[in-house]
Scaffold this motif. Structure first.
Motif, short mmCIF file in Angstrom:
data_model
loop_
_atom_site.label_atom_id
_atom_site.label_comp_id
_atom_site.label_asym_id
_atom_site.label_seq_id
_atom_site.Cartn_x
_atom_site.Cartn_y
_atom_site.Cartn_z
N ASP A 150 39.85 25.37 52.62
CA ASP A 150 38.51 25.94 52.51
C ASP A 150 37.94 25.83 51.10
O ASP A 150 36.93 26.48 50.78
CB ASP A 150 38.52 27.41 52.96
N GLY A 151 38.58 25.04 50.27
CA GLY A 151 38.07 24.85 48.92
C GLY A 151 38.93 25.56 47.88
O GLY A 151 40.10 25.90 48.13
N TYR A 152 38.34 25.78 46.73
CA TYR A 152 39.08 26.35 45.60
C TYR A 152 39.03 27.87 45.59
O TYR A 152 38.07 28.49 46.07
CB TYR A 152 38.50 25.82 44.28
N ARG A 153 40.08 28.45 45.02
CA ARG A 153 40.12 29.89 44.77
C ARG A 153 40.90 30.13 43.49
O ARG A 153 41.64 29.26 43.01
CB ARG A 153 40.76 30.64 45.94
N LEU A 154 40.74 31.31 42.94
CA LEU A 154 41.47 31.68 41.74
C LEU A 154 42.93 31.93 42.08
O LEU A 154 43.24 32.63 43.05
CB LEU A 154 40.84 32.94 41.14
N THR A 184 34.40 36.46 43.19
CA THR A 184 33.95 37.74 43.73
C THR A 184 34.21 38.85 42.72
O THR A 184 35.00 38.70 41.77
CB THR A 184 34.69 38.06 45.03
N GLU A 185 33.57 39.98 42.93
CA GLU A 185 33.83 41.12 42.07
C GLU A 185 35.30 41.53 42.13
O GLU A 185 35.90 41.90 41.11
CB GLU A 185 32.93 42.29 42.47
N GLU A 186 35.91 41.42 43.31
CA GLU A 186 37.33 41.75 43.45
C GLU A 186 38.19 40.83 42.60
O GLU A 186 39.13 41.28 41.91
CB GLU A 186 37.73 41.63 44.93
N ASP A 187 37.89 39.53 42.62
CA ASP A 187 38.62 38.58 41.78
C ASP A 187 38.45 38.91 40.30
O ASP A 187 39.41 38.87 39.52
CB ASP A 187 38.13 37.15 42.03
N LEU A 188 37.23 39.20 39.92
CA LEU A 188 36.96 39.46 38.51
C LEU A 188 37.65 40.74 38.04
O LEU A 188 38.15 40.81 36.90
CB LEU A 188 35.46 39.55 38.28
N VAL A 191 41.17 39.84 37.39
CA VAL A 191 41.27 39.18 36.09
C VAL A 191 41.24 40.21 34.97
O VAL A 191 42.04 40.15 34.02
CB VAL A 191 40.12 38.16 35.90
N ALA A 192 40.34 41.17 35.06
CA ALA A 192 40.24 42.20 34.04
C ALA A 192 41.52 43.01 33.93
O ALA A 192 41.98 43.34 32.82
CB ALA A 192 39.05 43.11 34.34
N GLY A 199 46.75 42.04 27.02
CA GLY A 199 46.01 42.03 25.77
C GLY A 199 45.24 40.76 25.53
O GLY A 199 45.14 40.28 24.39
N VAL A 200 44.64 40.20 26.58
CA VAL A 200 43.90 38.94 26.50
C VAL A 200 42.40 39.23 26.40
O VAL A 200 41.86 40.02 27.19
CB VAL A 200 44.20 38.06 27.73
N ARG A 201 41.73 38.60 25.46
CA ARG A 201 40.28 38.73 25.35
C ARG A 201 39.61 37.72 26.29
O ARG A 201 40.02 36.56 26.36
CB ARG A 201 39.80 38.47 23.92
N VAL A 202 38.57 38.16 26.98
CA VAL A 202 37.86 37.30 27.92
C VAL A 202 36.53 36.88 27.31
O VAL A 202 35.73 37.72 26.89
CB VAL A 202 37.63 38.01 29.27
N VAL A 203 36.33 35.56 27.28
CA VAL A 203 35.05 34.96 26.90
C VAL A 203 34.53 34.25 28.13
O VAL A 203 35.21 33.38 28.68
CB VAL A 203 35.22 33.98 25.72
#
Length: 404
Positions: A150-154, A184-188, A191-192, A199-203
């Motif tokens: 079904d394509g790409y996902r994280l 999706t918000e759930e994926d994000l 990630v957070a 301790g990873v900074r997100v850009v």
């Protein structure tokens, strides 16, 4: 159709220009290859300017407004757009003007990481990441997206592995280039959570945020209710949605806890932006949404048309319609053209795609196709690709390609 059409006809902005008119352009898309080649590679669209943008630039020329750039009303214009479009309420006073999204990413990484630090990117990835991050002394860590039927996902397990190995930052591209994935918000939030744990900074590269199709929703990373989001910085621009890449203006937008970091960007960086970029972007975010809606209708039609044409003419090509952008990531491995099918189609079909090899290891056998043009040129490009495989290559066109 005449180039004087500003995009309100049946085909919208994408149908405004004939092929002959497009060949008169000076931009990279139309000057990189000989005239025999049909270019569907770099991320430029074949549109006129939105009327409010053209009017704002004409007024600037009339008053000789060509000095050094300052942000003027651009932060306020973007804040209004972000509130209307994404429900994201951000403080214009905390934003910083940067020349473009890539330049903004580099400035932010200078602020939040150290030389030698590891920066994770999801591959396939925007090719300039691989060029620019090593030039500022950062190591690129490729964290592949997962590809399924079904394509790409994280791939969160891969992302955790790469964070745990000592990453300092995650360069998130959302919406994603080249796959068109919208997280999706759930994926994000997942990630957070990982970024907080390690301790990873997100850009966050959010240049394609205005170009999301029905059925998907863009969630700006700094808008999330999470500590990593509060410490994140997004880079945004009008350049892709309103076709302004050559005018040079973008904004770095911090989460609430990243304002002090962003305030350290030197004024010299902002002054390297283009005054016309600031003026055009302010007009786009303030008054350019009706044009954007017409554009999205045309892009949605082209997105479907491309799928139909590939199914009919190139049934071996894998294609998942992107959730955002005007870029199609084509899986051409089944065609038996080797690691770089874009090279085949350039030499045998006189059509220029963006080579998948430039997007990292997962790009072998893939190519990127830009459908931000007229339906006629989308059909022409697919027709050339199909003919090259049928043994009916465009020999009259390819003679000039021998030197490429």
């Amino acid at each position: 159709m005449s180039g004087s059409d500003t995009g309100h006809g049946p085909g919208g902005p994408l149908s405004a220009y004939s092929l002959d008119e497009l060949r008169g352009r000076h931009s990279a898309k139309w000057r990189e290859y000989p005239p025999e080649v049909l270019p569907v590679w770099v991320a430029e669209m074949d549109t006129p300017l939105a009327e409010p943008i053209a009017a704002a630039l004409a007024a600037a020329i009339a008053r000789g407004d060509t000095g050094y750039a300052v942000a003027c009303g651009l932060p306020e214009a973007f804040a209004g757009f972000a509130a209307r479009r994404f429900g994201w309420h951000t403080d214009p006073a905390a934003m910083r003007l940067v020349p473009d999204v890539m330049a903004g990413i580099l400035e932010v990484l200078h602020l939040v990481t150290e030389p030698g630090d590891r920066v994770v990117v999801n591959t396939p990835a925007y090719p300039p990441y691989f060029y620019w991050l090593p030039r500022i002394g950062r190591q690129v860590v490729q964290s592949p997206l997962a590809l399924g039927p079904d394509g790409y996902r994280l791939d969160l397990s891969a992302l955790e592995r790469d964070f745990a190995a000592g990453a300092a930052a995650f360069l998130l591209c959302n919406p994603h280039n080249p796959t068109g994935l919208v997280l999706t918000e759930e994926d994000l939030l997942a990630v957070a959570a990982l970024a907080d744990r390690y301790g990873v900074r997100v850009v966050s590269d959010e240049i394609h945020a205005p170009l999301v199709y029905a059925g998907a929703r863009h969630v700006p990373f700094p808008s999330l209710d999470a500590p990593a989001a509060a410490r994140s910085i997004a880079i945004v621009s009008a350049s892709k949605a309103w076709n302004l890449a050559g005018l040079k203006a973008a904004l770095a937008v911090p989460g609430p806890e990243a304002r002090r970091d962003l305030a350290r960007i030197d004024a010299e960086v902002s002054e390297s932006s283009g005054m016309f970029g600031v003026i055009a972007s302010e007009a786009a975010f303030t008054a350019g949404e009706p044009w954007l809606e017409a554009l999205m209708a045309g892009l949605a039609a082209n997105r479907a048309l491309l799928g139909d044409l590939l199914a009919e003419r190139l049934p071996g090509a894998g294609y998942q319609p992107p959730q955002a952008t005007y870029l199609a990531w084509l899986d051409l491995r089944a065609l038996g053209l080797g690691d770089d099918p874009a090279e085949w189609f350039l030499r045998r079909g006189a059509v220029a795609l963006y080579s998948g090899l430039k997007f990292g290891a997962p790009g072998r056998g893939f190519a990127r196709f830009n459908f931000g043009t007229s339906a006629e040129l989308v059909a022409d490009a697919v027709g050339r690709m199909a003919a090259s495989l049928d043994g009916r290559s465009h020999t009259a066109r390819t003679g000039a390609l021998d030197a490429l």
